[in-house]
Design a protein around this motif. Structure first.
Motif, PDB file in Angstrom:
ATOM      1  N   LYS A   1      -3.153  -4.134  -7.298  1.00 40.53           N
ATOM      2  CA  LYS A   1      -4.472  -4.435  -6.720  1.00 40.53           C
ATOM      3  C   LYS A   1      -4.665  -5.951  -6.582  1.00 40.53           C
ATOM      4  O   LYS A   1      -5.228  -6.427  -5.598  1.00 40.53           O
ATOM      5  CB  LYS A   1      -5.577  -3.815  -7.568  1.00 40.53           C
ATOM      6  N   TYR A   2      -4.176  -6.695  -7.556  1.00 43.63           N
ATOM      7  CA  TYR A   2      -4.241  -8.157  -7.520  1.00 43.63           C
ATOM      8  C   TYR A   2      -3.447  -8.674  -6.318  1.00 43.63           C
ATOM      9  O   TYR A   2      -3.922  -9.519  -5.558  1.00 43.63           O
ATOM     10  CB  TYR A   2      -3.665  -8.691  -8.830  1.00 43.63           C
TER      11      TYR A   2
ATOM     12  N   LEU B   1      -2.585  -7.037  -3.581  1.00 48.02           N
ATOM     13  CA  LEU B   1      -3.259  -6.638  -2.335  1.00 48.02           C
ATOM     14  C   LEU B   1      -4.452  -7.537  -2.045  1.00 48.02           C
ATOM     15  O   LEU B   1      -4.658  -7.950  -0.900  1.00 48.02           O
ATOM     16  CB  LEU B   1      -3.698  -5.169  -2.412  1.00 48.02           C
ATOM     17  N   ALA B   2      -5.230  -7.856  -3.072  1.00 44.04           N
ATOM     18  CA  ALA B   2      -6.396  -8.722  -2.877  1.00 44.04           C
ATOM     19  C   ALA B   2      -5.970 -10.100  -2.380  1.00 44.04           C
ATOM     20  O   ALA B   2      -6.606 -10.673  -1.484  1.00 44.04           O
ATOM     21  CB  ALA B   2      -7.188  -8.843  -4.181  1.00 44.04           C
TER      22      ALA B   2
ATOM     23  N   ASN C   1       0.831  -1.208   0.000  1.00 40.58           N
ATOM     24  CA  ASN C   1       0.000   0.000   0.000  1.00 40.58           C
ATOM     25  C   ASN C   1       0.865   1.258   0.000  1.00 40.58           C
ATOM     26  O   ASN C   1       0.598   2.205  -0.740  1.00 40.58           O
ATOM     27  CB  ASN C   1      -0.939   0.022   1.214  1.00 40.58           C
TER      28      ASN C   1
ATOM     29  N   PHE D   1       2.483   1.572  -3.349  1.00 43.77           N
ATOM     30  CA  PHE D   1       1.467   1.931  -4.328  1.00 43.77           C
ATOM     31  C   PHE D   1       1.233   3.439  -4.314  1.00 43.77           C
ATOM     32  O   PHE D   1       1.222   4.098  -5.364  1.00 43.77           O
ATOM     33  CB  PHE D   1       0.174   1.167  -4.037  1.00 43.77           C
TER      34      PHE D   1
ATOM     35  N   GLU E   1      -1.022  -0.882 -12.128  1.00 43.59           N
ATOM     36  CA  GLU E   1      -1.962  -0.712 -11.009  1.00 43.59           C
ATOM     37  C   GLU E   1      -2.767  -1.988 -10.780  1.00 43.59           C
ATOM     38  O   GLU E   1      -3.023  -2.372  -9.640  1.00 43.59           O
ATOM     39  CB  GLU E   1      -2.911   0.462 -11.264  1.00 43.59           C
TER      40      GLU E   1
END
Length: 176
Positions: free
Chosen positions: A151-152, A154-155, A130, A133, A147
Protein backbone atom coordinates in the motif's frame (compact mmCIF):
# COMPACT_ATOMS: atom_id res chain seq x y z
CA UNK A 1 20.00 -2.52 4.97
CA UNK A 2 22.33 -4.87 3.22
CA UNK A 3 21.79 -7.77 0.86
CA UNK A 4 22.51 -10.23 3.66
CA UNK A 5 19.69 -8.75 5.75
CA UNK A 6 17.25 -9.16 2.88
CA UNK A 7 18.28 -12.74 2.16
CA UNK A 8 18.10 -13.68 5.85
CA UNK A 9 14.63 -12.12 5.96
CA UNK A 10 13.50 -14.09 2.92
CA UNK A 11 14.85 -17.31 4.43
CA UNK A 12 13.41 -16.56 7.89
CA UNK A 13 9.99 -17.79 6.80
CA UNK A 14 10.85 -20.68 4.48
CA UNK A 15 13.72 -22.58 2.88
CA UNK A 16 14.30 -21.37 -0.67
CA UNK A 17 16.44 -21.85 -3.75
CA UNK A 18 18.51 -19.04 -5.24
CA UNK A 19 15.96 -18.84 -8.05
CA UNK A 20 13.12 -18.33 -5.54
CA UNK A 21 15.13 -15.68 -3.69
CA UNK A 22 15.70 -13.83 -6.96
CA UNK A 23 11.99 -14.07 -7.80
CA UNK A 24 11.07 -12.44 -4.48
CA UNK A 25 13.69 -9.71 -4.99
CA UNK A 26 12.54 -8.95 -8.53
CA UNK A 27 8.80 -9.07 -7.84
CA UNK A 28 7.79 -8.59 -4.24
CA UNK A 29 10.61 -6.31 -3.10
CA UNK A 30 11.58 -4.47 -6.28
CA UNK A 31 9.59 -1.32 -5.53
CA UNK A 32 11.59 -0.59 -2.38
CA UNK A 33 14.80 -2.59 -2.65
CA UNK A 34 17.13 -2.63 -5.64
CA UNK A 35 18.59 -6.12 -5.33
CA UNK A 36 20.34 -7.70 -8.27
CA UNK A 37 20.70 -11.30 -9.36
CA UNK A 38 24.48 -10.88 -9.22
CA UNK A 39 24.32 -10.10 -5.50
CA UNK A 40 22.47 -13.25 -4.47
CA UNK A 41 25.01 -16.06 -4.86
CA UNK A 42 28.05 -14.25 -3.41
CA UNK A 43 25.88 -13.25 -0.44
CA UNK A 44 24.60 -16.81 -0.03
CA UNK A 45 28.18 -18.14 -0.08
CA UNK A 46 29.26 -15.63 2.58
CA UNK A 47 26.24 -16.35 4.77
CA UNK A 48 26.93 -20.08 4.49
CA UNK A 49 30.62 -19.59 5.32
CA UNK A 50 29.64 -17.47 8.35
CA UNK A 51 27.20 -20.15 9.57
CA UNK A 52 24.11 -18.00 9.06
CA UNK A 53 22.52 -20.37 6.53
CA UNK A 54 22.82 -24.00 5.49
CA UNK A 55 22.80 -25.30 1.93
CA UNK A 56 21.22 -28.61 0.97
CA UNK A 57 22.01 -29.98 -2.48
CA UNK A 58 19.04 -31.73 -4.09
CA UNK A 59 20.11 -34.22 -6.77
CA UNK A 60 17.88 -34.04 -9.83
CA UNK A 61 17.91 -36.41 -12.78
CA UNK A 62 18.26 -34.80 -16.19
CA UNK A 63 18.61 -31.34 -14.63
CA UNK A 64 21.29 -29.50 -12.70
CA UNK A 65 21.35 -30.12 -8.96
CA UNK A 66 19.24 -27.71 -6.94
CA UNK A 67 20.55 -25.86 -3.89
CA UNK A 68 18.07 -25.13 -1.13
CA UNK A 69 19.06 -22.63 1.54
CA UNK A 70 17.78 -22.50 5.14
CA UNK A 71 18.48 -20.03 7.91
CA UNK A 72 20.33 -21.22 11.04
CA UNK A 73 19.76 -20.08 14.63
CA UNK A 74 22.76 -17.77 14.23
CA UNK A 75 21.19 -16.36 11.07
CA UNK A 76 17.87 -15.83 12.87
CA UNK A 77 19.70 -13.95 15.63
CA UNK A 78 21.48 -11.75 13.10
CA UNK A 79 18.23 -11.04 11.28
CA UNK A 80 16.52 -10.20 14.57
CA UNK A 81 19.40 -7.82 15.37
CA UNK A 82 18.80 -6.13 12.00
CA UNK A 83 15.07 -5.76 12.74
CA UNK A 84 15.87 -4.20 16.12
CA UNK A 85 18.58 -1.85 14.80
CA UNK A 86 18.12 1.82 14.05
CA UNK A 87 16.42 2.51 10.72
CA UNK A 88 18.66 4.08 8.08
CA UNK A 89 17.43 7.14 6.23
CA UNK A 90 15.84 6.26 2.92
CA UNK A 91 17.97 6.77 -0.15
CA UNK A 92 16.36 7.66 -3.40
CA UNK A 93 17.92 7.65 -6.85
CA UNK A 94 16.06 8.73 -9.94
CA UNK A 95 17.55 9.12 -13.39
CA UNK A 96 14.28 10.78 -14.44
CA UNK A 97 14.53 13.46 -11.72
CA UNK A 98 18.20 14.06 -12.48
CA UNK A 99 17.36 14.68 -16.14
CA UNK A 100 14.44 16.89 -15.17
CA UNK A 101 16.57 18.87 -12.71
CA UNK A 102 19.12 19.61 -15.44
CA UNK A 103 16.53 19.76 -18.21
CA UNK A 104 16.42 23.52 -18.68
CA UNK A 105 17.85 23.09 -22.16
CA UNK A 106 14.99 20.80 -23.21
CA UNK A 107 12.41 22.34 -25.49
CA UNK A 108 8.71 22.09 -24.62
CA UNK A 109 8.10 19.02 -26.80
CA UNK A 110 11.03 17.11 -25.28
CA UNK A 111 9.96 18.06 -21.76
CA UNK A 112 6.40 16.91 -22.44
CA UNK A 113 7.71 13.64 -23.83
CA UNK A 114 9.92 13.14 -20.76
CA UNK A 115 6.91 13.65 -18.46
CA UNK A 116 4.65 11.38 -20.54
CA UNK A 117 7.21 8.58 -20.52
CA UNK A 118 7.61 8.80 -16.74
CA UNK A 119 3.84 8.83 -16.26
CA UNK A 120 3.66 5.66 -18.38
CA UNK A 121 6.41 4.05 -16.27
CA UNK A 122 4.50 4.90 -13.09
CA UNK A 123 1.27 3.50 -14.56
CA UNK A 124 3.08 0.26 -15.43
CA UNK A 125 4.47 0.01 -11.90
CA UNK A 126 1.04 0.70 -10.39
CA UNK A 127 -0.61 -1.92 -12.59
CA UNK A 128 2.08 -4.53 -11.91
CA UNK A 129 2.01 -3.92 -8.17
CA UNK A 130 -1.81 -4.03 -8.08
CA UNK A 131 -1.83 -7.27 -10.10
CA UNK A 132 0.82 -8.82 -7.86
CA UNK A 133 -0.99 -7.61 -4.75
CA UNK A 134 -4.17 -9.42 -5.86
CA UNK A 135 -2.20 -12.54 -6.75
CA UNK A 136 -0.23 -12.63 -3.49
CA UNK A 137 -3.36 -11.93 -1.45
CA UNK A 138 -5.31 -14.71 -3.21
CA UNK A 139 -2.43 -17.12 -2.61
CA UNK A 140 -2.63 -16.26 1.08
CA UNK A 141 1.06 -15.49 1.19
CA UNK A 142 0.89 -11.92 2.51
CA UNK A 143 1.20 -10.87 6.10
CA UNK A 144 -0.49 -7.71 7.35
CA UNK A 145 2.88 -5.93 7.46
CA UNK A 146 3.64 -6.97 3.88
CA UNK A 147 0.28 -5.52 2.82
CA UNK A 148 1.33 -2.21 4.38
CA UNK A 149 4.52 -2.16 2.28
CA UNK A 150 2.51 -2.72 -0.89
CA UNK A 151 0.00 0.00 0.00
CA UNK A 152 2.93 2.32 0.77
CA UNK A 153 4.48 1.60 -2.63
CA UNK A 154 1.17 2.13 -4.43
CA UNK A 155 0.62 5.44 -2.63
CA UNK A 156 4.09 6.63 -3.68
CA UNK A 157 3.60 5.69 -7.32
CA UNK A 158 0.07 7.12 -7.46
CA UNK A 159 0.99 10.43 -5.83
CA UNK A 160 4.06 10.81 -8.07
CA UNK A 161 1.94 10.08 -11.15
CA UNK A 162 -0.59 12.73 -10.05
CA UNK A 163 2.12 15.38 -9.63
CA UNK A 164 3.52 14.57 -13.08
CA UNK A 165 0.07 14.63 -14.69
CA UNK A 166 -0.68 18.01 -13.09
CA UNK A 167 2.63 19.46 -14.27
CA UNK A 168 2.12 18.04 -17.76
CA UNK A 169 -1.33 19.66 -17.91
CA UNK A 170 0.19 23.02 -16.87
CA UNK A 171 2.89 22.66 -19.51
CA UNK A 172 0.38 21.75 -22.21
CA UNK A 173 -1.84 24.75 -21.38
CA UNK A 174 1.04 27.23 -21.22
CA UNK A 175 2.15 29.24 -24.20
CA UNK A 176 5.89 28.90 -23.50
Amino acid sequence: MQGKDIILGILSKKERSGYEINDILQNQLSYFYDGTYGMIYPTLRKLEKDGKILKEVIIQEGRPNKNIYAITESGKEEFDDYLQSEIDDETFKSDFLMRLFFGTSLDKAALKQLLKEEIARKEEKINRLNDNFKLWKNEGGLTSTQEITIKYGLAQYESTKKVLEDELAKLESSSI
